[in-house]
Design a protein around this motif. Structure first.
Motif, mmCIF file in Angstrom:
data_model
loop_
_atom_site.group_PDB
_atom_site.id
_atom_site.type_symbol
_atom_site.label_atom_id
_atom_site.label_comp_id
_atom_site.label_asym_id
_atom_site.label_seq_id
_atom_site.Cartn_x
_atom_site.Cartn_y
_atom_site.Cartn_z
ATOM 1 N N LYS A 67 0.869 -1.175 0.000
ATOM 2 C CA LYS A 67 0.000 0.000 0.000
ATOM 3 C C LYS A 67 0.904 1.222 0.000
ATOM 4 O O LYS A 67 1.716 1.405 0.907
ATOM 5 C CB LYS A 67 -0.926 0.022 1.217
ATOM 6 N N GLN A 69 1.154 5.477 -0.390
ATOM 7 C CA GLN A 69 0.395 6.715 -0.212
ATOM 8 C C GLN A 69 1.027 7.772 -1.103
ATOM 9 O O GLN A 69 2.206 8.093 -0.961
ATOM 10 C CB GLN A 69 0.425 7.167 1.245
ATOM 11 N N ASN A 84 -4.328 6.533 -0.877
ATOM 12 C CA ASN A 84 -3.836 5.165 -0.768
ATOM 13 C C ASN A 84 -4.076 4.393 -2.063
ATOM 14 O O ASN A 84 -5.165 4.440 -2.622
ATOM 15 C CB ASN A 84 -4.547 4.431 0.377
ATOM 16 N N SER A 86 -3.103 0.393 -3.796
ATOM 17 C CA SER A 86 -2.536 -0.937 -3.558
ATOM 18 C C SER A 86 -1.892 -1.489 -4.822
ATOM 19 O O SER A 86 -2.433 -1.351 -5.925
ATOM 20 C CB SER A 86 -3.630 -1.904 -3.097
ATOM 21 N N ALA A 115 3.377 2.638 2.797
ATOM 22 C CA ALA A 115 2.650 2.526 4.065
ATOM 23 C C ALA A 115 2.763 1.106 4.626
ATOM 24 O O ALA A 115 3.041 0.933 5.815
ATOM 25 C CB ALA A 115 1.184 2.909 3.874
#
Length: 140
Positions: A67, A69, A84, A86, A115
């Motif tokens: 993840k 950011q 965010n 993924s 993250a």
């Protein structure tokens, strides 16, 4: 199994497909070369990955969910915003996954923070338009 009985296993794969029907058909075709006995697709879910980072490293045999950011500044309030996103990352280790992320993202102008990075249970990823033959490596 050692006593000759077949063992039932559950494995996770990622299939790039346009529909659930196509995903089931493609994974059935891909796995038919490796499976003896019955094969059943028990669950199909839409993946949340924005993109997949593949690795050419022969030791990259694991898949990590990362993840990231993305950092932007709101022009009106001048406050930092984080979005965010993924990704699925192929690597041989946690550190290799972080390195792969930095290599791919380092070529962009996007400010980002990693993250989380966590190993998944995914065994393989089947890209759209690629078949089992992609796994064969010919060396000269």
């Amino acid at each position: 199994m050692e006593d000759g009985l077949q063992k039932k296993v559950t494995e996770q794969y990622v299939v790039d497909a346009l529909s659930f029907t196509e995903a089931e058909q493609r994974i059935t075709e891909e796995m038919s070369a490796y499976i003896s006995g019955t094969f059943e697709v028990t669950d199909i879910k839409k993946a949340v990955y924005k993109e997949i980072f593949f690795s050419d490293d022969e030791l990259a045999d694991r898949w990590y969910k990362a993840k990231l950011q993305f950092i932007t500044i709101d022009e009106k309030t001048e406050k930092e915003k984080r979005a965010n996103v993924s990704y699925l990352v192929q690597a041989g280790s946690f550190n290799g996954a972080v390195k792969n992320i930095d290599e791919v993202m380092g070529g962009t102008m996007i400010d980002y923070v990693i993250a989380t990075v966590a190993e998944t249970q995914i065994l393989d990823v089947y890209e759209y338009g690629k078949t089992v033959e992609r796994k064969i490596v010919i060396s000269k």
